[in-house]
Design a protein around this motif. Structure first.
Motif, PDB file in Angstrom:
ATOM      1  N   GLU A 165      -0.226   6.571   5.652  1.00 56.22           N
ATOM      2  CA  GLU A 165      -0.528   6.308   4.357  1.00 56.22           C
ATOM      3  C   GLU A 165      -0.270   7.247   3.198  1.00 56.22           C
ATOM      4  O   GLU A 165      -1.175   8.247   3.657  1.00 56.22           O
ATOM      5  CB  GLU A 165      -1.737   5.713   3.960  1.00 56.22           C
ATOM      6  CG  GLU A 165      -2.075   4.410   4.988  1.00 56.22           C
ATOM      7  CD  GLU A 165      -3.398   3.836   5.019  1.00 56.22           C
ATOM      8  OE1 GLU A 165      -4.274   4.581   4.416  1.00 56.22           O
ATOM      9  OE2 GLU A 165      -3.721   2.992   5.949  1.00 56.22           O
ATOM     10  N   GLN A 166       0.549   7.195   2.277  1.00 59.17           N
ATOM     11  CA  GLN A 166       0.840   8.362   1.396  1.00 59.17           C
ATOM     12  C   GLN A 166       1.028   9.687   2.045  1.00 59.17           C
ATOM     13  O   GLN A 166       0.415  10.831   1.700  1.00 59.17           O
ATOM     14  CB  GLN A 166      -0.424   8.454   0.330  1.00 59.17           C
ATOM     15  CG  GLN A 166      -0.513   7.356  -0.315  1.00 59.17           C
ATOM     16  CD  GLN A 166       0.702   6.795  -1.227  1.00 59.17           C
ATOM     17  OE1 GLN A 166       1.277   7.862  -1.989  1.00 59.17           O
ATOM     18  NE2 GLN A 166       1.293   5.360  -1.301  1.00 59.17           N
ATOM     19  N   GLY A 216       4.319  10.917  -0.556  1.00 64.10           N
ATOM     20  CA  GLY A 216       3.975   9.374  -0.614  1.00 64.10           C
ATOM     21  C   GLY A 216       4.508   8.405   0.350  1.00 64.10           C
ATOM     22  O   GLY A 216       4.803   7.293  -0.091  1.00 64.10           O
ATOM     23  N   SER A 243       4.489   5.715   3.425  1.00 63.02           N
ATOM     24  CA  SER A 243       3.708   4.857   3.935  1.00 63.02           C
ATOM     25  C   SER A 243       4.495   3.879   4.900  1.00 63.02           C
ATOM     26  O   SER A 243       5.658   3.423   4.586  1.00 63.02           O
ATOM     27  CB  SER A 243       2.983   4.030   2.877  1.00 63.02           C
ATOM     28  OG  SER A 243       1.954   4.825   2.269  1.00 63.02           O
ATOM     29  N   GLY A 254      -2.115  12.877   2.872  1.00 62.74           N
ATOM     30  CA  GLY A 254      -2.133  11.530   3.494  1.00 62.74           C
ATOM     31  C   GLY A 254      -2.820  11.213   4.572  1.00 62.74           C
ATOM     32  O   GLY A 254      -3.476  12.096   4.877  1.00 62.74           O
TER      33      GLY A 254
END
Length: 242
Positions: free
Chosen positions: A15-16, A29, A31, A66
């Protein structure tokens, strides 16, 4: 949502995510989800960030931002930890020890994983059942083998760990399409038998798509498409993404 996602939690998810080299991010960023019992094919141009992502997932490269989750739990991967979680990684360029025989390559992998005795023999037998051609060069030094043979050994060594997740980085390098397909088919059968998750980074998309459940396209560090292989049956549509 594709069929493979229905009712299933991700085996791994990011994620991110941001990562790169020498202070410069290759991607940020980002995902992505890899589901249980699926082959996810990740394609893209050279330098898109595909291999970097696999290195981050296996803990060979730290991420700068992230979250990485393993079956829903946040982790900060290291190679030893990921191996302990049942994650195997086959790097680009065939990870074999050229001065050792194939048998010795397998023995070293088992020793490093602390697998001994009957369990070790069982695992060797299972791998040779999936990739029986390895028996033909079992006593030969890995450095004397062809590219396709070395790739079999590299993947076979990874399979000895009975992984729940297999990270494969461009296994087709140096192989003709027919040889690559001959390698992928038994791996697909093994994956389905064991409900294993596979993240396959590949350039030979036709052969890779034939054994994949989903496909993701990466361009310049960004994921620009996610779907099933049939969505990219139009070669013009596919080439337009590169």
């Amino acid at each position: 949502m594709t069929n493979v996602e229905v009712g299933l939690a991700p085996a791994m998810a990011v994620e991110q995510l941001a990562a790169g080299y020498k202070g410069r991010n290759v991607f940020e960023g980002l995902s992505l989800k890899l589901y249980t019992n699926e082959v996810l094919c990740l394609i893209g141009h050279n330098g898109a960030g595909k291999s970097t992502l696999l290195k981050v997932l296996f803990g060979l490269l730290p991420h700068n931002a992230g979250v990485i989750r393993f079956h829903g739990r946040e982790i900060k991967p290291t190679p030893s930890e990921m191996a302990g979680h049942g994650v195997s990684y086959v790097p680009e360029g065939r990870g074999v020890f050229p001065g050792l025989t194939v048998k010795e390559n397998f023995a070293l992998a088992l020793w490093s994983a602390k697998i001994q005795g009957q369990d070790a023999e069982r695992r060797i037998g299972e791998v040779l059942e999936v990739l029986p051609r390895i028996k033909e060069f079992w006593q030969r030094r890995a450095g004397q083998l062809s590219g396709g043979q070395q790739q079999m050994v590299s993947i076979g060594r990874a399979m000895l760990a009975e992984p729940s997740i297999l990270l494969l980085d461009e296994p087709s390098i140096g192989l003709a399409p027919k040889l690559f397909q001959d390698l992928l088919v038994p791996i697909r059968e093994y994956q389905q038998k064991r409900a294993m998750s596979v993240l396959l980074v590949e350039q030979q998309v036709g052969e890779a798509f034939s054994v994949s459940d989903r496909v993701v396209v990466m361009k310049s560090g960004e994921l620009i498409f996610e779907g099933v292989p049939g969505d990219l049956a139009d070669e013009g549509k596919l080439m337009g993404m590169f």
